[in-house]
Design a protein around this motif. Structure first.
Motif, PDB file in Angstrom:
ATOM      1  N   ILE A 394       0.882  -1.167   0.000  1.00 47.98           N
ATOM      2  CA  ILE A 394       0.000   0.000   0.000  1.00 47.98           C
ATOM      3  C   ILE A 394       0.920   1.217   0.000  1.00 47.98           C
ATOM      4  N   HIS A 395       1.125   1.793  -1.153  1.00 48.87           N
ATOM      5  CA  HIS A 395       2.149   2.830  -1.315  1.00 48.87           C
ATOM      6  C   HIS A 395       1.563   4.202  -0.950  1.00 48.87           C
ATOM      7  N   ILE A 396       1.988   4.713   0.183  1.00 51.04           N
ATOM      8  CA  ILE A 396       1.484   5.998   0.667  1.00 51.04           C
ATOM      9  C   ILE A 396       2.455   7.098   0.255  1.00 51.04           C
ATOM     10  N   LEU A 397       1.982   7.969  -0.601  1.00 45.68           N
ATOM     11  CA  LEU A 397       2.802   9.073  -1.109  1.00 45.68           C
ATOM     12  C   LEU A 397       2.462  10.323  -0.297  1.00 45.68           C
ATOM     13  N   GLU A 398       3.336  10.679   0.617  1.00 40.67           N
ATOM     14  CA  GLU A 398       3.074  11.873   1.421  1.00 40.67           C
ATOM     15  C   GLU A 398       3.285  13.132   0.581  1.00 40.67           C
ATOM     16  N   GLY A 399       2.421  14.094   0.831  1.00 39.69           N
ATOM     17  CA  GLY A 399       2.531  15.383   0.167  1.00 39.69           C
ATOM     18  C   GLY A 399       2.465  16.489   1.203  1.00 39.69           C
ATOM     19  N   TYR A 400       2.612  17.723   0.748  1.00 46.24           N
ATOM     20  CA  TYR A 400       2.671  18.841   1.680  1.00 46.24           C
ATOM     21  C   TYR A 400       2.221  20.126   0.988  1.00 46.24           C
ATOM     22  N   GLY A 401       1.549  20.921   1.760  1.00 49.14           N
ATOM     23  CA  GLY A 401       1.145  22.244   1.307  1.00 49.14           C
ATOM     24  C   GLY A 401       0.274  22.878   2.371  1.00 49.14           C
ATOM     25  N   LEU A 402      -0.118  24.100   2.151  1.00 48.76           N
ATOM     26  CA  LEU A 402      -0.989  24.826   3.067  1.00 48.76           C
ATOM     27  C   LEU A 402      -2.198  25.320   2.296  1.00 48.76           C
ATOM     28  N   THR A 403      -3.226  25.723   3.026  1.00 54.68           N
ATOM     29  CA  THR A 403      -4.341  26.404   2.366  1.00 54.68           C
ATOM     30  C   THR A 403      -3.790  27.590   1.576  1.00 54.68           C
ATOM     31  N   GLU A 404      -2.815  28.278   2.169  1.00 55.87           N
ATOM     32  CA  GLU A 404      -2.231  29.473   1.535  1.00 55.87           C
ATOM     33  C   GLU A 404      -1.422  29.159   0.284  1.00 55.87           C
ATOM     34  N   SER A 405      -1.126  27.874   0.042  1.00 54.84           N
ATOM     35  CA  SER A 405      -0.388  27.507  -1.180  1.00 54.84           C
ATOM     36  C   SER A 405      -1.215  26.550  -2.048  1.00 54.84           C
ATOM     37  N   SER A 406      -2.537  26.603  -1.885  1.00 57.27           N
ATOM     38  CA  SER A 406      -3.457  25.750  -2.654  1.00 57.27           C
ATOM     39  C   SER A 406      -3.221  24.266  -2.401  1.00 57.27           C
ATOM     40  N   ALA A 407      -2.712  23.948  -1.233  1.00 56.84           N
ATOM     41  CA  ALA A 407      -2.620  22.566  -0.698  1.00 56.84           C
ATOM     42  C   ALA A 407      -1.470  21.728  -1.213  1.00 56.84           C
ATOM     43  N   ALA A 408      -1.293  21.621  -2.516  1.00 58.00           N
ATOM     44  CA  ALA A 408      -0.344  20.627  -3.031  1.00 58.00           C
ATOM     45  C   ALA A 408       0.924  21.280  -3.551  1.00 58.00           C
TER      46      ALA A 408
END
Length: 629
Positions: A394-408
């Motif tokens: 089960i390959h979990i690809l973590e991502g990062y962002g903020l509401t202020e950066s449109s999430a992704a």
């Protein structure tokens, strides 16, 4: 110029324009699947589908209905609903009318809902049901700009005594009104779409925050057009995918997922009922889905509890398999990094094959059997839990962002993903690490600013476009980002040592299968302590096997036996920590932490100050009689 640069730089001004392109390209292809509950709630749901062409008919009707209600360019329409297909159709309808969407979580209370409606000056509210309508009615006097409430559940769209004429109408009524308008003005919606500019406001999302009033984040159409193109440019989604979408669409990440789908044209199955996830997965059989770490932690704890309930031999097999999975994931990821091949030595590969037959294949079946990847965001996933799922396939690809950066802003790149990191920046996004370790971002996904709060905007957004994220991170030589903690959450003990609480908390979650949430405390104290909330199903399962059968959840939490159990896991945790990081004392909380009590945000992020205030007496108790240095 590369193909990726061309794809992103030649983006249209809005997702509304992208939607027109998608409908024209594949009008008969399936766009959305959604459940229709059986009559009386008896029996399985009946899943229905909408093609892109059918979706467009409804979107255009909603857009035209809003135009007929008097909606002008950039005026706000609020959406207060759980995740469902009507949320997506409503969001697209507002955008195609040239308006801007304000999102409200359905769990938001009447006071805060009214604040968001008033601050955004929303003209129309699309409410899921009578409960959401009631919140607006309760605060009607505070909402002079709110001219209409559109209710999705038709039976709940009943005007009450005291409502202004025409104030309440059903979504079906709005669509019928829109069809009549289009009969007279057939090009009205396309004209609105054609007039949209890239810098025009598309979405106003209020950050849930941990303290104070939420701030409205202004995200223009260009943010979403960029996100649609950039996420597809990563190669993570294709036209053949089936997405299972249950995340709150009021959260910024949901908007990324719907935008990317429109660009690539795959199928999305939509159902926001969290209690239906386990039931839905074998039905939907998704190839990818997005979730938050709490979901993966619950699955891990659930699998561990089930194995323990199966007896000592079964639990030993599970524990062995967990070790194999983690070792296999670390070795294969490391080999892929060095050679481009995810290989493992013969002995480890043999053990992995046995563990796969005994444990991992059943876990994959529970996710529907076709899951190619899962995307995790909103907060950090404990690396050891990530390695377990990775080794289990089960390959979990973590991502990062903020509401202020449109999430992704970051995401792990497919096969080259690295557990414990949030991957690489999306094409077109820049990153740098400030002298104090803070992550700074710049690019087409960054907000315009906070709505009506220029001084707050200036605190985080520099004049040259760099956004201060408030997160501490490290960049590898080849561009992978690891978030180590929130800048404001770093603990400095009275002895002058810095502790990243999220790091300690993540390690404990990987060790203890009964934990729901752990809050490490220690700022200006001479040692670290912890408040620990336990997962109700897991700990009650343990209680049955350990002489506490028949006890309530609260009674089990207060039992000395439970305290001794958790103490063994805290001791194991401390063995792997630096001296100043170790948890010297802990208290088990009398209940789990949740959104309803205000301990977690709607996206399941921990509200650390709220928890520390509420349980201050337990914290004070742990430090009574200690000598502060």
């Amino acid at each position: 110029m590369s193909d990726t640069q061309t794809l992103i730089e030649n983006r249209p001004p809005s997702v509304a324009a992208l939607f027109l392109e998608r409908v024209a390209a594949t009008p008969h292809a399936e766009a959305y699947r959604y459940p229709v509950p059986a009559a009386g709630g008896q029996g399985p749901d009946d899943w229905k589908s909408l093609s892109w062409g059918q979706a467009a008919e409804r979107v255009f009707a909603i857009a035209a209905g809003l135009i007929d209600l008097g909606l002008e360019s950039e005026q706000r329409v609020a959406l207060a609903s759980n995740t469902r297909v009507e949320w997506i159709l409503g969001d697209l309808g507002v955008m195609c009318a040239g308006g801007a969407v304000t999102t409200i979580y359905p769990t938001t209370n009447a006071e805060e809902s009214a604040y968001i409606l008033a601050d955004s000056e929303s003209r129309v509210l699309i409410a899921e049901d009578g409960a959401q309508l009631a919140k607006a009615r309760e605060r009607r006097a505070e909402l002079p700009h709110l001219t209409h409430v559109v209710v999705v559940e038709t039976a709940d769209a009943v005007a009450a005594e005291g409502d202004p004429d025409g104030w309440v109408l059903s979504l079906a009524d709005l669509e019928a009104r829109g069809k009549e308008y289009l009969a007279k003005h057939p090009e009205a919606v396309k004209e609105r779409i054609g007039a949209i500019t890239a810098d025009q406001l598309a979405t106003l999302i209020y950050t849930s925050g941990t303290t104070g009033r939420p701030k409205g984040v202004r995200l223009p159409h260009d943010n979403w057009s960029y996100m649609a193109k950039a996420t597809v440019a990563t190669g993570l989604i294709t036209k053949d995918d089936v997405q299972y979408l249950w995340l709150p669409l009021a959260h910024v990440f949901g908007k990324v997922l719907t935008s990317g789908q429109i660009e690539v044209g795959h199928v999305t199955a939509v159902d926001g009922r969290i209690d239906k996830i386990i039931e839905n997965l074998p039905i939907v059989q998704p190839t990818y889905m997005a979730a938050v770490p709490r979901i993966f932690e619950k699955v891990y704890n659930g699998v561990a509890a089930k194995a323990r309930a199966g007896g000592g031999a079964k639990y030993k097999i599970f524990q062995w398999s967990v070790g194999v999975a983690r070792e296999y994931a670390k070795v294969t990821q490391d080999n892929f990094r060095r050679t481009g091949q995810a290989t493992a030595p013969f002995g480890l590969a043999t053990k992995h094959k046995i563990a796969d037959a005994l444990v991992f294949s059943k876990l994959r079946d529970a996710f529907g059997g076709n899951l190619r990847a899962a995307v995790s965001g909103a907060s950090a996933l404990a690396p050891d839990i990530g390695y377990f799922f990775s080794g289990a396939g089960i390959h979990i690809l973590e991502g990062y962002g903020l509401t202020e950066s449109s999430a992704a802003s970051f995401v792990n790149p497919g096969e080259a993903y690295r557990t414990g990191t949030v991957g690489k920046p999306l094409p077109g996004t820049e990153v740098r690490i400030a002298d104090d370790g803070e992550v700074l971002l710049r690019g087409p996904g960054i907000m315009q600013g906070y709505h009506g709060q220029p001084e707050k905007t200036a605190e985080v957004l520099e004049s040259d476009g760099w956004l201060h994220t408030g997160d501490i991170g490290e960049l590898s030589a080849d561009g992978y980002l690891r978030i180590t903690d929130r800048k404001k959450d770093l603990i400095k003990t009275s002895g002058g040592k810095y502790v990243a609480p999220a790091e300690v908390e993540g390690q404990f979650k990987a060790i203890c299968p009964y934990v729901s949430t752990i809050v490490v405390h220690g700022a200006d104290r001479n040692f670290c302590s912890a408040l620990i909330a336990l997962d109700e199903p897991s700990i009650l399962g343990w209680a049955v096997e350990n002489g506490l059968e028949g006890k309530t959840y609260a009674q089990v939490l207060a039992a000395p036996e439970t305290n001794r159990l958790i103490e063994t896991y805290v001791q194991t945790l401390n063995e792997g920590l630096q001296r100043w990081q170790t948890v010297k004392k802990f208290r088990i909380l009398p209940r789990d932490l949740d959104v309803e009590h205000g301990d977690l945000t709607p996206s399941l992020k921990l509200k650390r100050p709220v928890v520390e205030r509420e349980f201050k007496h337990l914290i004070d108790e742990m430090y009574e009689g200690t000598r502060e240095l």
